[in-house]
Scaffold this motif. Structure first.
Motif, PDB file in Angstrom:
ATOM      1  N   HIS A 288       0.836  -1.217   0.000  1.00 54.05           N
ATOM      2  CA  HIS A 288       0.000   0.000   0.000  1.00 54.05           C
ATOM      3  C   HIS A 288       0.861   1.253   0.000  1.00 54.05           C
ATOM      4  O   HIS A 288       1.853   1.345   0.713  1.00 54.05           O
ATOM      5  CB  HIS A 288      -1.040  -0.016   1.125  1.00 54.05           C
ATOM      6  CG  HIS A 288      -0.517   0.205   2.522  1.00 54.05           C
ATOM      7  ND1 HIS A 288      -0.385   1.460   3.077  1.00 54.05           N
ATOM      8  CD2 HIS A 288      -0.121  -0.667   3.479  1.00 54.05           C
ATOM      9  CE1 HIS A 288       0.063   1.355   4.321  1.00 54.05           C
ATOM     10  NE2 HIS A 288       0.240   0.077   4.590  1.00 54.05           N
ATOM     11  N   HIS A 291      -0.668   6.480   3.479  1.00 50.18           N
ATOM     12  CA  HIS A 291      -0.411   6.502   4.916  1.00 50.18           C
ATOM     13  C   HIS A 291      -1.420   7.457   5.555  1.00 50.18           C
ATOM     14  O   HIS A 291      -2.499   7.663   4.976  1.00 50.18           O
ATOM     15  CB  HIS A 291       1.050   6.860   5.192  1.00 50.18           C
ATOM     16  CG  HIS A 291       1.477   6.560   6.597  1.00 50.18           C
ATOM     17  ND1 HIS A 291       1.227   5.347   7.212  1.00 50.18           N
ATOM     18  CD2 HIS A 291       2.109   7.315   7.528  1.00 50.18           C
ATOM     19  CE1 HIS A 291       1.691   5.376   8.449  1.00 50.18           C
ATOM     20  NE2 HIS A 291       2.226   6.562   8.672  1.00 50.18           N
ATOM     21  N   ASP A 306       5.927   2.116   7.176  1.00 49.79           N
ATOM     22  CA  ASP A 306       4.501   1.833   6.878  1.00 49.79           C
ATOM     23  C   ASP A 306       3.963   2.863   5.889  1.00 49.79           C
ATOM     24  O   ASP A 306       3.517   3.915   6.303  1.00 49.79           O
ATOM     25  CB  ASP A 306       3.703   1.861   8.179  1.00 49.79           C
ATOM     26  CG  ASP A 306       2.238   1.560   7.964  1.00 49.79           C
ATOM     27  OD1 ASP A 306       1.879   1.037   6.899  1.00 49.79           O
ATOM     28  OD2 ASP A 306       1.437   1.861   8.876  1.00 49.79           O
ATOM     29  N   GLU A 340      -5.093   1.620   2.384  1.00 45.42           N
ATOM     30  CA  GLU A 340      -5.047   0.483   3.315  1.00 45.42           C
ATOM     31  C   GLU A 340      -5.451   0.938   4.699  1.00 45.42           C
ATOM     32  O   GLU A 340      -6.163   0.255   5.428  1.00 45.42           O
ATOM     33  CB  GLU A 340      -3.624  -0.110   3.353  1.00 45.42           C
ATOM     34  CG  GLU A 340      -3.487  -1.399   4.151  1.00 45.42           C
ATOM     35  CD  GLU A 340      -3.087  -1.179   5.608  1.00 45.42           C
ATOM     36  OE1 GLU A 340      -3.026  -2.150   6.356  1.00 45.42           O
ATOM     37  OE2 GLU A 340      -2.859  -0.021   6.029  1.00 45.42           O
ATOM     38  N   GLU A 341      -4.978   2.146   5.043  1.00 43.58           N
ATOM     39  CA  GLU A 341      -5.075   2.620   6.428  1.00 43.58           C
ATOM     40  C   GLU A 341      -6.514   2.809   6.896  1.00 43.58           C
ATOM     41  O   GLU A 341      -6.797   2.758   8.076  1.00 43.58           O
ATOM     42  CB  GLU A 341      -4.293   3.936   6.591  1.00 43.58           C
ATOM     43  CG  GLU A 341      -2.827   3.861   6.176  1.00 43.58           C
ATOM     44  CD  GLU A 341      -1.975   3.073   7.154  1.00 43.58           C
ATOM     45  OE1 GLU A 341      -2.526   2.483   8.086  1.00 43.58           O
ATOM     46  OE2 GLU A 341      -0.748   3.046   6.958  1.00 43.58           O
ATOM     47  N   HIS A 437       2.626   4.428  12.925  1.00 43.33           N
ATOM     48  CA  HIS A 437       1.711   5.585  12.908  1.00 43.33           C
ATOM     49  C   HIS A 437       2.155   6.709  13.841  1.00 43.33           C
ATOM     50  O   HIS A 437       1.333   7.450  14.370  1.00 43.33           O
ATOM     51  CB  HIS A 437       0.275   5.157  13.234  1.00 43.33           C
ATOM     52  CG  HIS A 437      -0.328   4.311  12.138  1.00 43.33           C
ATOM     53  ND1 HIS A 437      -1.649   4.335  11.822  1.00 43.33           N
ATOM     54  CD2 HIS A 437       0.241   3.441  11.263  1.00 43.33           C
ATOM     55  CE1 HIS A 437      -1.883   3.501  10.805  1.00 43.33           C
ATOM     56  NE2 HIS A 437      -0.740   2.953  10.461  1.00 43.33           N
TER      57      HIS A 437
END
Ligand SMILES: [Zn+2]
Length: 467
Positions: A288, A291, A306, A340-341, A437
């Protein structure tokens, strides 16, 4: 003779160099994707679409094609919400202290907008139903509620935790803003994270929603005569609400731009295989690209691990395989998922709109958070033992430390593929989520050696399927 020998070797050597996974190339992508220019790659934001343009250009420059009848950009409709600015103060009248964005507080990804200064009321888990209600006996009208970010653990069979449902309960009781905090009695209470996960329920555009540290929530409670920890112990052990006025004020300002009809974009590109039969079979390499954005111009979430790490790997593997494309038997599809998040929306949309027949997909390899940690790991091995065995064999052959832990059911962006009956593995390192995150998920934390090893692993396993 000796000279001639070296001349013969040289072109082979050069070719081998361009075809192998390069740490420098990977880090170049990460440094760009995690840079302030892209501002946390929030779906629907200009930073995200800049990342899309970068990836599309990269695929084009390496001779990749569109897949099937698809354009490289696959439009995915989603509701978007961009946090434009935020300010939070806590204290008593005339004695308010400003909290630091990204450190003391974060703004929930689907926060509404508002500017509220009001007394704070602690309302346990913020849960409200006919059998149990944290709102029983307290008046929160016009006030700000402070709640634990979890379902009450003693109520069994509840639906999955939902930020929206919790905010909606507060809204229905007349509260003007919600402050979430992790349970203080947890082993490692969560820091205020950037997060788009918000679950199901009504969305209130006029209700700011933030998360604070356990420490700052403690400051909010210091005039109440209770500590948060004691209140949690009381609620959990008696299975009864312990809602109480905090004796403190908060001032919460959030300005957000909500678009219920927004969109994000998956990026889909292909390197065709050349075997007359196998070219119509596909291996998908995905990660992905999105973010969790920023808090206005105050801080942004770089998302280096991420998932700039997974996206960079997909780009780098496109480069590596494009240099060797004439040897491909099967075709490879490279996908960067656009959301995705928020809850796997990019990969779900892709699975529902596949550019090739589902039964022709031999394997999907999803790469998520592969830049940190210490050992290689491949999830979903219990659903796909043959693929997992191949991956384990490659790791063993190269003496690469690999965790024997695996699971079934997909995981992250592999889940919609799993549900559709498409085989695959979810590549992730062990202990990869320390800075998840947080503003600290920046390129400096990448373990370059482990990261490169992981991408080489995926490359080698892919080679076994496509060459
Ligand atoms: Zn994430």
């Amino acid at each position: 003779m000796r000279k001639f020998f070296w001349l013969l070797l040289f072109p082979v050597f050069v070719q081998a160099q361009t075809m192998s996974v390069s740490t420098d190339s990977l880090m170049k992508h990460i440094n760009y994707l995690a840079s302030p220019t892209l501002n946390g790659r929030l779906p629907g934001s200009s930073g995200y679409f800049t990342a899309v343009q970068y990836s599309v250009d990269f695929f084009h420059n390496h001779g990749l094609h569109r897949a099937g009848d698809f354009k490289m950009r696959q439009m995915v409709p989603i509701e978007t919400n961009v946090i434009d600015s935020a300010r939070v103060l806590i204290g008593t009248e005339g004695n308010m202290t400003e909290l630091k964005a990204g450190v003391d507080f974060s703004v929930r990804g689907y926060s509404g907008s508002g500017d509220v200064t009001a007394p704070v009321v602690f309302c346990g888990y913020g849960y409200d139903s006919t059998i149990y209600s944290d709102y029983k006996g307290v008046d929160v009208k016009g006030k700000i509620v402070l709640v634990f970010k979890s379902n009450p653990p003693f109520l069994k069979g509840l639906p999955e935790y939902s930020i929206r449902r919790t905010a909606d309960a507060a809204y229905r009781h007349g509260a003007k803003a919600v402050i979430f905090v992790s349970q203080p009695n947890q082993k490692e209470p969560q820091k205020p994270i950037g997060s788009m996960m918000h679950g199901t329920g009504l969305f209130h555009q006029d209700m700011p929603q933030i998360q604070v540290t356990v420490e700052k929530a403690g400051v909010l409670m210091q005039n109440s005569g209770f500590t948060l920890s004691r209140l949690q112990t009381s609620i959990d052990s008696l299975q009864a609400p312990a809602s109480v006025a905090a004796g403190c004020n908060a001032s919460v300002f959030v300005k957000a731009g909500y678009n219920p009809k927004g969109h994000t974009t998956n990026v889909v590109a292909m390197l065709p295989g050349h075997d007359p039969v196998l070219k119509d079979e596909y291996v998908i390499l995905g990660g992905h690209l999105d973010h969790v954005g920023s808090i206005g111009k105050q801080i942004y979430y770089p998302g280096a691990n991420d998932n700039a790490s997974g996206s960079a790997a997909v780009l780098e593997l496109a480069r590596v395989f494009s240099a060797d494309s004439s040897s491909l038997k099967r075709s490879i599809i490279f996908v960067l998922f656009g959301s995705e998040e928020k809850g796997l929306e990019g990969s779900t949309f892709f699975v529902n709109n596949l550019p090739v027949p589902k039964e022709k997909i031999v394997a999907v390899f999803n790469l998520d958070c592969i830049g940190c940690g210490d050992s290689l790991m491949a999830g979903n091995g219990k659903s796909c033992p043959a693929l997992w065995d191949t991956a384990a064999e490659v790791a063993k052959l190269n003496n690469w430390p690999m965790s024997q832990r695996t699971w079934e059911g997909g995981g992250a962006d592999l889940t919609p593929f799993f549900k559709a009956g498409i085989p695959g593995l979810y590549f992730v390192n062990t202990h990869a989520h320390q800075n998840l995150h947080l503003p600290s998920d920046s390129p400096e934390i990448i373990n370059q050696e482990q990261y490169t090893r992981m991408v080489k692993w995926v490359e080698a396993v892919t080679r076994k399927l496509v060459m």
